[in-house]
Design a protein around this motif. Structure first.
Motif, short mmCIF file in Angstrom:
data_model
loop_
_atom_site.label_atom_id
_atom_site.label_comp_id
_atom_site.label_asym_id
_atom_site.label_seq_id
_atom_site.Cartn_x
_atom_site.Cartn_y
_atom_site.Cartn_z
N UNK A 1 3.98 10.18 -7.27
CA UNK A 1 4.94 10.48 -8.33
C UNK A 1 4.23 10.70 -9.66
N UNK A 2 3.21 9.91 -9.92
CA UNK A 2 2.47 10.08 -11.17
C UNK A 2 1.80 11.44 -11.24
N UNK B 1 0.82 -1.21 0.00
CA UNK B 1 0.00 0.00 0.00
C UNK B 1 0.85 1.26 0.00
N UNK B 2 1.94 1.24 0.77
CA UNK B 2 2.83 2.39 0.77
C UNK B 2 3.47 2.61 -0.60
N UNK B 3 3.90 1.54 -1.24
CA UNK B 3 4.48 1.67 -2.58
C UNK B 3 3.45 2.19 -3.57
N UNK B 4 2.21 1.73 -3.45
CA UNK B 4 1.17 2.22 -4.35
C UNK B 4 0.89 3.71 -4.13
N UNK B 5 0.86 4.13 -2.87
CA UNK B 5 0.66 5.55 -2.58
C UNK B 5 1.80 6.40 -3.14
N UNK C 1 8.19 13.62 2.23
CA UNK C 1 9.33 12.73 2.47
C UNK C 1 9.34 11.49 1.59
N UNK C 2 8.23 11.18 0.94
CA UNK C 2 8.18 9.97 0.11
C UNK C 2 8.72 10.21 -1.29
#
Length: 793
Positions: free
Chosen positions: A188-189, A179-183, A225-226
């Protein structure tokens, strides 16, 4: 004072109001007579009904105050405020009544009333009504969400376990790594789409969408921060591409306050605002790049706390991120300087890039040096080159000449072919011009002014002003370069930059001022005789000396015999291997020493150089051999006495001494060119063709003549043509052989780089040598294929 007339149609004051005003004014002036109080109680006692009500009233009346009769009479006067008396009399009673009333109100009465909607899902809150022109009143209300009353106390069962005044934080659900990677991917998109939209809008119409430039620049300050590191990189590169596309071909000037205060057209004001906004955003972008290059912009996530176990990994990742951002920012600044060297803040970019030419980091140093070379090659005006040369010279001097050689090698890319020292010498100072004008008469002064104006107009029509400016800039640039070179030469042989200085002097020797010739020749002679220079540095000294003598120094009385001797002795020290990088220096020296000085070279010297050059050709690669053979061909065409080297008979007394250092006394006329039969069997077809041509005494027609493509080329051009070719040979496919044959191939080496044609030519050479010698046992083997694996050295 005249009374002002009342406005027509105004309202008239009533008699009561006018009476009150008059009473108030007389009371303030002290002219009002005090009235005696009425005796109400005495009259009321006579009336029985009134007395009974009075008694009841006295029982309920509040206690009397301490006020005197005069105070009561004064405050009871009409027109005066008696609220103080009434409040003092009724204070105690009203306070008690209020307390009783407040205690009697239940807590639910204090809450605000809310009207529940018919569907019992929404609340209605009443607002102020609206009154129409006809007098109708329209009620107003809004819907509100049902929110539980915060003031309502929780049940007693729940409050027993929880202490008072303790805030219980809300527990958020834990997210998985997926879920974190998807967010992060979604963030980024979104950022990429936004950057792409802003950049495309700016490139499409910069003047109309100039506000979007600031929005795009503010994405450099991303703090999520992401994704902040990736977004900053994308914003840096996108802004660089946008600026490269929309920067105008001229410098922008910000309007002054006086110009802004003047009246101007709407289009002019719009253009001024656009240019000012553009320069502001461009300056902020360059400042951000400068901070990033110097490592002042942090690439660490805010609020990120790493554990003790991952501390080392996080610090290493932090350093890698900083390094990557620095390289990217430096590359962006370099691209802007190369693409638009004429634009504003050019000097600021140069001051940032130049120190990184000597950086310990090899990648950043290569980027900075390559940028400076590209600017030198593409600069036509000379302004940028002069600024960079001055900055580099200042940096070298401040670091006490302890810089990399690549820093000085960038000067070799300067495109300066002509300078004008006479104009600087003839240029008069201000005092000299004043003295000259004093001596002239009025008529001569007028005539001189008219001539200057005419010359200026002629220069504008002929467009010669740019040439003079360019020549002036080139002269200042080359003077700064030579000043740096001469300072390093003072350091002597121990300087690590001596080879770069000698190479630079060899290239710009025709631009050196005549005043430095004597000192330079002494320095070069001392350096070569010390025998502490490498052969390449010695070649550069010889090249510089003869370029000077072939140009402005031809009129000087300098004996170049020592430099002929130095070159003759240095030829056998040239590297003999797979590369021939020093051959161009030798060819340029021979051109300046022999070809351009035909009448000043003796016969013995020419014969000695021809013999030594052919001996050197046996040790070089094919491109070096081609250049040396063409040089020998030009000597044979120029000097007819070289035919003695093709005759077996001796031409005088003595024996050839190849180890002798002096070419004048080595008896080169008593030897022959035995290297030519060996070069006729060379693996390169062009070398065999030129060698056959030279062995026949360079015929211009008939058998052995050269084609026009080879005859018209200079030795240096032929060398560069074949040096740049990399596909000269096609590798052979490896055959499956036994272990014994494989070890044999490995010992000989490089068998996979040989052509089939080369193997056939080697077999033919073997058979021809056998037939000529007639002896198969001496020095030759019966297996001709063994010679196919021999690597030319």
């Amino acid at each position: 004072m005249k009374k002002q007339k009342s406005k027509k149609g105004g309202k008239k004051a009533s008699a009561t109001k006018l009476n009150n005003k008059l009473t108030t004014r007389l009371a303030r002036q002290g002219k009002l007579k005090k009235k005696k109080p009425r005796k109400r109680y005495d009259d009321d006692k006579n009336n029985p009904t009134v007395s009974t009500t009075l008694d009841n009233h006295q029982q309920e009346s509040p206690p009397q105050s301490d006020l005197s009769d005069d105070d009561v009479s004064f405050f009871s006067t009409p027109g005066l405020n008696t609220s103080f008396v009434n409040s003092s009399l009724c204070e105690d009673s009203t306070s008690k009544k209020r307390k009783l009333a407040e205690d009697a109100i239940s807590p639910f009465e204090r809450r605000p009333r809310k009207i529940v909607h018919e569907d019992h899902d929404q609340n209605l809150k009443h607002l102020l009504p609206i009154k129409t022109k006809k007098g109708a009143i329209i009620p107003q209300s809004t819907e509100e969400d049902l929110i539980p009353d915060e003031k309502e106390e929780p049940p007693e069962e729940e409050t027993h376990d929880k202490p008072n005044n303790v805030h219980v934080p809300e527990v958020l659900p834990e997210l998985t790594s997926i879920q974190l990677m998807y967010m992060r991917k979604q963030k980024l998109l979104d950022r990429r789409r936004r950057i792409a939209l802003l950049a495309s809008a700016l490139i499409e119409n910069p003047e109309a969408n100039i506000r979007k430039l600031k929005e795009l620049r503010l994405m450099l300050e991303e703090e999520d921060p992401d994704v902040f590191l990736t977004v900053r990189k994308l914003a840096i590169v996108s802004l660089m591409e946008v600026f490269k596309d929309i920067i105008p071909g001229y410098r922008l000037r910000v309007a002054t306050q006086e110009e802004k205060s003047q009246k101007a057209k709407k289009e002019t004001k719009t253009l001024r605002d656009y240019e000012e906004s553009f320069l502001v955003n461009y300056r902020h972008y360059l400042e951000f790049l400068e901070k990033t290059v110097r490592g002042q912009v942090s690439s660490k996530k805010k609020g990120h706390r790493h554990s003790k176990t991952n501390g080392i990994n996080d610090s290493a990742l932090q350093q890698d991120n900083v390094k990557e951002m620095q390289i990217m920012a430096l590359r962006c600044m370099c691209d802007l300087l190369v693409k638009h060297p004429h634009f504003n803040y050019r000097n600021n970019i140069v001051t940032v890039i130049v120190p990184y030419m000597n950086k310990a980091d090899l990648k950043m140093s290569c980027i900075a040096c390559e940028t400076v070379r590209n600017v030198f090659r593409e600069d036509r005006g000379g302004h940028v080159s002069l600024e960079i040369v001055k900055a580099v010279s200042k940096m070298i001097k401040s670091r006490e000449f302890k810089v990399k050689r690549e820093v000085l090698d960038t000067f070799l890319s300067l495109r300066i072919k002509e300078v004008d020292y006479k104009s600087q010498e003839e240029k008069m100072t201000g005092q000299q011009r004043k003295d000259m004008m004093r001596k002239m008469s009025k008529r001569e002064k007028k005539r001189k002014k008219k001539m200057e104006e005419l010359e200026k107009e002629l220069q504008e029509t002929k467009a010669t002003e740019d040439k003079k400016k360019r020549m002036k800039l080139h002269t200042e640039t080359i003077q700064a370069v030579f000043l740096t070179y001469f300072r390093i030469l003072k350091g002597g042989i121990n300087s690590e930059l001596l080879s770069a200085v000698l190479e630079g002097l060899a290239k710009f020797a025709h631009l050196i001022n005549v005043d430095f010739f004597d000192d330079l020749f002494k320095v070069f002679d001392d350096l070569i005789t010390s025998q502490e220079l490498s052969y390449r540095e010695s070649l550069h000294c010889v090249q510089t000396a003869f370029v000077i003598l072939s140009g402005q120094g031809a009129a000087l009385n300098i004996d170049p015999m020592t430099f002929y001797t130095h070159l003759y002795n240095t030829l056998f020290q040239v590297h003999a291997g797979s590369t021939s990088e020093d051959i161009p220096i030798i060819l340029s020296c021979l051109d300046a020493m022999v070809t351009k000085r035909k009448r000043q070279v003796s016969q013995q010297r020419i014969l000695a150089f021809i013999k030594r050059l052919l001996t050197l050709a046996l040790l070089q690669s094919h491109e070096g051999v081609l250049g040396l053979l063409l040089a020998v061909r030009s000597f044979i065409l120029t000097y007819k006495s070289s035919e003695m080297l093709f005759d077996n008979e001796t031409q005088g007394s003595g024996v050839f001494l190849p180890e002798l250092a002096d070419p004048e006394h080595c008896n080169a006329h008593n030897t022959m060119l035995w290297e030519l039969p060996l070069l006729k069997r060379h693996y390169h077809p062009v070398i065999r063709q030129i060698t056959t041509h030279v062995s026949l005494l360079t015929p211009t027609s008939g058998e052995g003549q050269l084609g026009p493509d080879l005859a018209r080329k200079s030795p240096l051009e032929l060398y560069e043509t074949h040096h740049s070719r990399e596909d000269l040979f096609i590798p052979m496919p490896l055959n499956k052989t036994s272990s014994k044959n494989r070890t044999l191939h490995n010992k000989v080496g490089a068998h996979n780089l040989i052509q089939k044609d080369f193997s056939l030519s080697a077999e033919e050479t073997f058979l021809s040598v056998q037939l000529e010698t007639g002896n198969k046992s001496e020095g030759l083997t019966s297996d001709p294929m063994k010679y196919t694996n021999i690597k030319h050295r």
